[in-house]
Design a protein around this motif. Structure first.
Motif, short mmCIF file in Angstrom:
data_model
loop_
_atom_site.label_atom_id
_atom_site.label_comp_id
_atom_site.label_asym_id
_atom_site.label_seq_id
_atom_site.Cartn_x
_atom_site.Cartn_y
_atom_site.Cartn_z
N GLU A 22 0.87 -1.17 0.11
CA GLU A 22 0.13 -0.13 -0.08
C GLU A 22 0.79 1.26 0.05
O GLU A 22 0.54 2.19 -0.55
CB GLU A 22 -1.02 -0.13 1.14
CG GLU A 22 -1.76 1.31 1.09
CD GLU A 22 -2.58 1.20 2.73
OE1 GLU A 22 -3.06 2.20 2.96
OE2 GLU A 22 -2.94 -0.05 3.22
N TYR A 23 2.13 1.39 0.67
CA TYR A 23 2.79 2.53 0.87
C TYR A 23 4.05 2.46 -0.24
O TYR A 23 4.92 3.12 -0.09
CB TYR A 23 3.57 2.63 2.29
CG TYR A 23 2.40 2.84 3.10
CD1 TYR A 23 2.26 4.57 3.41
CD2 TYR A 23 1.34 2.31 3.98
CE1 TYR A 23 1.17 4.97 4.12
CE2 TYR A 23 0.62 2.68 4.72
CZ TYR A 23 0.41 4.17 4.92
OH TYR A 23 -0.54 4.49 5.70
N ASP A 24 3.86 1.50 -1.24
CA ASP A 24 4.72 1.70 -2.33
C ASP A 24 6.27 1.24 -2.01
O ASP A 24 7.09 1.86 -2.50
CB ASP A 24 4.73 2.72 -3.23
CG ASP A 24 5.12 2.48 -4.46
OD1 ASP A 24 5.12 1.40 -5.16
OD2 ASP A 24 5.60 3.77 -5.21
N VAL A 25 6.26 0.41 -1.05
CA VAL A 25 7.69 -0.11 -0.62
C VAL A 25 7.67 -1.35 -1.54
O VAL A 25 9.04 -1.68 -1.89
CB VAL A 25 7.84 -0.36 0.80
CG1 VAL A 25 9.08 -1.18 1.36
CG2 VAL A 25 7.52 0.69 1.67
N LEU A 26 6.82 -2.26 -1.59
CA LEU A 26 6.97 -3.58 -2.43
C LEU A 26 6.07 -3.43 -3.57
O LEU A 26 5.05 -2.78 -3.66
CB LEU A 26 6.34 -4.57 -1.50
CG LEU A 26 7.12 -4.86 -0.24
CD1 LEU A 26 6.48 -6.14 0.57
CD2 LEU A 26 8.62 -5.27 -0.50
N GLU A 27 6.36 -4.21 -4.85
CA GLU A 27 5.62 -4.40 -5.68
C GLU A 27 4.36 -5.28 -5.50
O GLU A 27 4.65 -6.43 -4.48
CB GLU A 27 6.40 -4.95 -6.81
CG GLU A 27 7.47 -4.25 -7.70
CD GLU A 27 6.95 -2.74 -8.15
OE1 GLU A 27 5.46 -2.99 -8.76
OE2 GLU A 27 7.55 -1.72 -8.08
N ASP A 28 3.41 -5.25 -6.27
CA ASP A 28 2.32 -6.37 -5.86
C ASP A 28 2.31 -7.76 -6.13
O ASP A 28 1.59 -8.41 -5.61
CB ASP A 28 1.00 -5.61 -6.66
CG ASP A 28 -0.27 -6.13 -5.76
OD1 ASP A 28 -0.25 -6.57 -4.73
OD2 ASP A 28 -1.26 -5.81 -6.40
N ASP A 29 3.39 -8.07 -6.90
CA ASP A 29 3.40 -9.39 -7.43
C ASP A 29 4.58 -10.43 -6.54
O ASP A 29 5.54 -9.94 -6.14
CB ASP A 29 3.96 -9.60 -8.80
CG ASP A 29 3.10 -8.81 -9.80
OD1 ASP A 29 1.75 -8.96 -9.50
OD2 ASP A 29 3.65 -8.32 -10.80
N LEU A 30 3.72 -11.41 -5.83
CA LEU A 30 4.73 -12.44 -5.11
C LEU A 30 5.83 -13.04 -6.04
O LEU A 30 5.21 -13.69 -7.03
CB LEU A 30 3.58 -13.37 -4.46
CG LEU A 30 4.34 -14.31 -3.80
CD1 LEU A 30 4.82 -13.95 -2.48
CD2 LEU A 30 3.28 -15.43 -3.26
N ILE A 31 6.97 -12.82 -5.68
CA ILE A 31 7.75 -13.66 -6.35
C ILE A 31 8.00 -15.30 -6.25
O ILE A 31 7.87 -16.07 -7.16
CB ILE A 31 9.29 -13.08 -5.85
CG1 ILE A 31 9.52 -11.45 -6.41
CG2 ILE A 31 10.43 -13.86 -6.81
CD1 ILE A 31 9.40 -11.22 -7.67
#
Length: 58
Positions: A22-31
């Protein structure tokens, strides 16, 4: 694009990955998911915004 992956402790912090997305620290796709003992931890890509910020501060 640089690849910086982060393993998230969802065992002790079950919803922290949602907040980081939500705070744009991570991309939304699970690796992937990494096992450790009896737990499985999700691995995410750091966001481009965060990577750019980290690279410009070094």
């Amino acid at each position: 694009m640089s690849e910086f992956w982060l393993t998230i402790d969802t065992n002790n912090y079950p919803n922290v990955h949602k907040t980081l997305i939500e705070y744009d620290v991570l991309e939304d796709d699970l690796i992937t998911v990494t096992p450790s003992g009896f737990c499985k931890y999700p691995v995410y890509q750091l966001s481009e915004r965060l990577i750019d910020m980290l690279e410009t501060t070094n």
